[in-house]
Design an enzyme around this catalytic site. Structure first.
Site, mmCIF file in Angstrom:
data_model
loop_
_atom_site.group_PDB
_atom_site.id
_atom_site.type_symbol
_atom_site.label_atom_id
_atom_site.label_comp_id
_atom_site.label_asym_id
_atom_site.label_seq_id
_atom_site.Cartn_x
_atom_site.Cartn_y
_atom_site.Cartn_z
ATOM 1 N N GLY A 13 -18.826 0.307 47.283
ATOM 2 C CA GLY A 13 -19.978 0.039 48.129
ATOM 3 C C GLY A 13 -19.753 0.621 49.504
ATOM 4 N N THR A 14 -19.260 -0.170 50.374
ATOM 5 C CA THR A 14 -18.420 0.285 51.466
ATOM 6 C C THR A 14 -19.070 0.699 52.761
ATOM 7 O OG1 THR A 14 -16.747 1.027 49.910
ATOM 8 C CG2 THR A 14 -16.597 1.922 52.069
ATOM 9 N N THR A 15 -18.341 0.384 53.830
ATOM 10 C CA THR A 15 -18.528 1.028 55.127
ATOM 11 C C THR A 15 -17.164 1.537 55.565
ATOM 12 O OG1 THR A 15 -20.332 -0.475 55.726
ATOM 13 C CG2 THR A 15 -19.240 0.716 57.519
#
Length: 234
Positions: A13-15
């Site tokens: 997903g991620t940032t």
């Protein structure tokens, strides 16, 4: 009804964020890993060490990004043995780019390479899916990045101190966590400069709260009615 979400590949997903400052770089990431609609891991580490002074932030498919990181680490180790000196940040970025480009039809991952070397100092390279490599003063990636472009246009400045860069990265990741459903958990950062690499950890309850997360403030009418429960006019 059969639930197929648990059979889907792990997605980060991620940032992920990389920022240069006056003396080095700061990398940051959230910690949520998803499998379909489920959170498979809420405290994963998306910042992977490649050499003593070079790290990679990983987004997209967890399996794809991890195998690319493993190969790059192996090749950089061989490079160091053959040349007798540590690989530069640019070499690490180009190796990652080469692996990503040559396997672009099979990989679903975007990465940010950050580190420090004695030749060029602190450097950040963004490597989006497909294998392009871009040297940038700051790089953002992952699903949470779409919420951060305007923030970085306003907040980033050249020649930041280490403290300013670390604060910027933590603030940006916390903003993405508040807005992006695929980002969450804790914030991890790695600060890299001539003195080496330093990891830091920020738990979820220590992060800045944003508008939707704050306690609602009563309006003036709410205050008036609360203090005067009896109607003023009968």
């Amino acid at each position: 009804m059969e639930n197929t979400d648990v059979d889907q590949p792990h997605s980060m997903g991620t940032t992920i964020i990389g920022v240069t400052y006056n003396g080095g770089v700061v990398l940051g990431a959230d910690s949520r890993t998803s499998t379909g609609m489920y959170v498979a891991n809420r405290a994963s580490d998306k910042i992977t060490q490649l050499t003593d002074n070079v790290y990679v932030c990983r987004s997209g498919s967890a399996a794809d990004s991890q195998i690319v990181s493993d190969y790059v680490r192996y090749f950089l180790h061989q490079h160091t043995i053959q040349l007798g000196q540590p690989a530069t940040v640019k070499v690490a970025a180009n190796l990652t780019r080469l692996l990503s480009y040559n396997n672009k039809d099979r990989l679903q991952t975007g990465m940010i390479i950050g580190g420090w070397d004695k030749y060029e100092g602190g450097k950040i390279y963004g490597i989006p899916p497909g294998g392009t490599v871009l040297e940038q003063p700051f790089a953002i990636g992952g699903s949470g990045s779409s919420y951060l472009y305007g923030f970085f246009d306003q907040a980033w400045k050249e020649g930041m101190t280490q403290e300013e860069a670390e604060k910027l990265v933590v603030t940006a990741v916390s903003l993405a966590i508040a807005r992006d459903g695929a980002s969450g958990g804790v914030v991890r950062t790695v600060t890299i400069n001539k003195d080496g690499a330093t990891r830091k950890f920020y738990s979820g309850d220590s992060l800045q709260l944003w508008h939707e997360e704050l306690e609602p403030v009563n309006s003036l009418l709410d205050v008036v009615f609360a203090s005067s429960p009896v109607p003023m006019v009968s």
